[in-house]
Design an enzyme around this catalytic site. Structure first.
Site: not given
Length: 556
Positions: A301, A382, A410, A94, A71, A73
């Site tokens: 989360f 991925f 990423w 945060r 999240k 990232t």
């Protein structure tokens, strides 16, 4: 390369020069902490009040799994991508807590080529905000026990003191303790305990305050306990709020850092979304909205926790409204929800992906139908994802009246999220939001909790013992307008972390309620959820080291 190795090779710009070049902020409005991080002055923030607001994008996710979702990232990658396509965008995140850094999760500054830097500083101490919050919180705790020792003129009942102590570390041995042992010189023995700093009401207060005046008022309104005759006693009656505010005056100022692509970022505040309200500070978000056309922020989360609290607590109190939501998922995580073991997640498994998709479907439905917000699904890519798995996932998302975008931030940084950036622009330009809160202010607390459980979690009902029911009834009379902050496992829609997917018909057990009078919400602790986590069998701390030249390794 690992995340930390990528971060250590970053070409950072001095933060004063970056702020001047990109945001036209004069050096006098920034207090640097070294060369690459700085605090923005409250005077400068106040000077922005007449500027129009930009658009607000919330990044949230499916229910977390050990497979990872990404999240933060994705938030960083989207912010970089928006700037790459010519938009003026800022990111609001945060601050990481030390407990997870040394526990299970590791760092929280993004990953790969979608990170905020200096990564080590952000994850380890940063500008000292967490320490200031901890000291302010524990000052009040010390003043409570000192007041009792010095005669207890407020007639505090030692059995009904609510204010625990805090520290920024996972330490299960401190959950329940006894203080005041050792004789009369050390005060009166009583039961006490520790929470992690991210769960402190002082953290929530800092994150919801707009000014020092408001901060001090909220601190004074902290409920510390009750007298022997049942009267509520507040921090202001101990004259603690002034000193607490003095400790927090610099912590209230947003921290500015940068991404690997040298885009400015606010990293400020750090409540957990499973035990607190899970959003960065109101002051950082509001300031960013005055400084950029688009602000990208994340909530902790899954959407059942962070997004719900972002909307029902932060937006309600700050007068904010997101224009769109990005829901982050991975093929790996959805297969995990479909029952696949972590070591087998690299293997193609369309059956498991379809079974686990129900988790994404519920979160997507909640965002679109319960909150009335347009939502894009970001598939955090991925290399093990097969073409067939991606095609199936996109097909199922489109069947739910949304769009799924493959994101490679990423590996590629902002370039890998440009398609997501264009999709976000398209959504906000269409202006399809029908934003609404999940429940109304005047609903009783029991009904507010039940609404969240039944409408978002798929629960049939909620349960609690007579003591909790009486307490909720009393709090509803005292604070009828307060929202609720549900503390439950992040791993499931239930209170049982082992139940994956999208279960329905369960009963959510409320074990404890805590009034956060200064933050102006009520915390409902469900199941076995703890506000002081413990370390795992093999904590991440075992793999963190520093060499003779001060170079850190093992932090991710």
């Amino acid at each position: 390369m690992s995340d930390i190795e990528i971060a250590q090779q970053a070409h950072m710009q001095p933060i004063i020069a970056l702020a001047a070049e990109r945001l036209s902020i004069a050096a006098k409005h920034l207090d640097p902490y070294g060369h690459y991080k700085a605090k923005l002055s409250l005077e400068y923030i106040d000077s922005l009040k007449d500027r129009p607001n930009g658009r607000l994008i919330l990044v949230t996710a499916i229910s977390p799994t050990p497979a990872g979702e990404g999240k933060t990232t994705t938030t960083v990658g989207l912010g970089d991508a928006l700037n790459r396509i010519g938009k003026s965008a800022m990111i609001c995140l945060r601050e990481p807590a030390l407990g997870p850094c040394f526990g299970v999760k590791g760092g929280a500054a993004g990953g790969g080529y979608a990170q905020v830097v200096p990564m080590e500083d952000i994850n380890l101490h940063f500008t000292g905000d967490f320490h200031a919050i901890g000291v302010a919180h524990n000052l009040l705790a010390a003043m409570i026990d000192n007041h009792i020792h010095q005669g207890n003129t407020l007639n505090l009942d030692l059995r009904r003191i609510h204010w625990k102590r805090v520290m920024d570390m996972n330490d299960r041995a401190l959950r329940d303790i006894v203080v005041g042992l050792g004789g009369a010189a050390n005060g009166f023995p009583r039961e006490d305990g520790f929470d992690i700093i991210a769960a402190s009401e002082v953290m929530a207060i800092l994150c919801l305050s707009n000014t020092i005046k408001e901060l001090k008022q909220r601190l004074g309104n902290i409920l510390v306990g009750y007298s022997h005759d049942g009267r509520a006693i507040f921090a202001r009656e101990l004259n603690a709020h002034g000193a607490m505010a003095a400790l927090l005056k610099d912590a209230l100022r947003p921290n500015m850092v940068q991404t690997l692509e040298n885009n400015p970022v606010f990293v400020h505040g750090g409540p957990f979304a499973n035990i607190a309200h899970g959003c960065n500070t109101v002051i950082a978000t509001k300031t960013a909205l005055k400084m950029a056309d688009i602000v990208v922020t994340e909530a902790g989360f899954g959407a059942d926790l962070g997004a719900e609290k972002f909307i029902d607590i932060k937006c309600r109190k700050a007068g904010l409204q997101p224009d769109a939501v990005v829901l982050v998922a991975t093929v790996r995580a959805l297969k995990s929800h479909g029952g696949v073991a972590v070591k087998e997640l690299t293997q193609e498994n369309l059956t498991a992906l379809e079974a686990g998709f129900v988790n994404l479907a519920r979160h997507l439905s909640n965002v679109q139908e319960q909150f009335g917000l347009p939502c894009i699904v970001a598939i955090n890519h991925f290399v093990s994802d097969s073409d067939a798995e991606i095609a199936l996932l996109k097909q199922k998302v489109e069947a739910l009246d949304s769009t799924a975008i493959i994101c490679r931030h990423w590996a590629e940084g902002g370039k890998g999220a440009e398609a997501l950036a264009h999709a976000v622009i398209d959504v906000i330009e269409r202006g399809q939001t029908r934003f609404n809160f999940l429940y109304q202010d005047d609903l009783p607390l029991w009904d507010k909790i039940r609404t969240v459980a039944t409408r978002l979690y798929g629960a049939a009902d909620i349960s609690a013992d007579d003591r909790v029911r009486r307490q909720l009834a009393e709090l509803s009379e005292q604070y009828p307008h307060y929202p609720v902050c549900i503390a439950k496992t992040q791993s499931s829609f239930t209170a049982d972390p082992t139940i994956k997917g999208a279960p329905s018909g369960h009963v959510l057990p409320i074990r404890e309620v805590r009034p956060a009078h200064g933050a102006e919400f009520v915390v409902a602790i469900c199941g076995s959820m703890m506000t002081m986590p413990g370390l795992p069998k093999v904590p991440a701390a075992e793999h963190i080291d520093v060499d003779d030249n001060g170079k850190i390794s093992g932090l991710f």
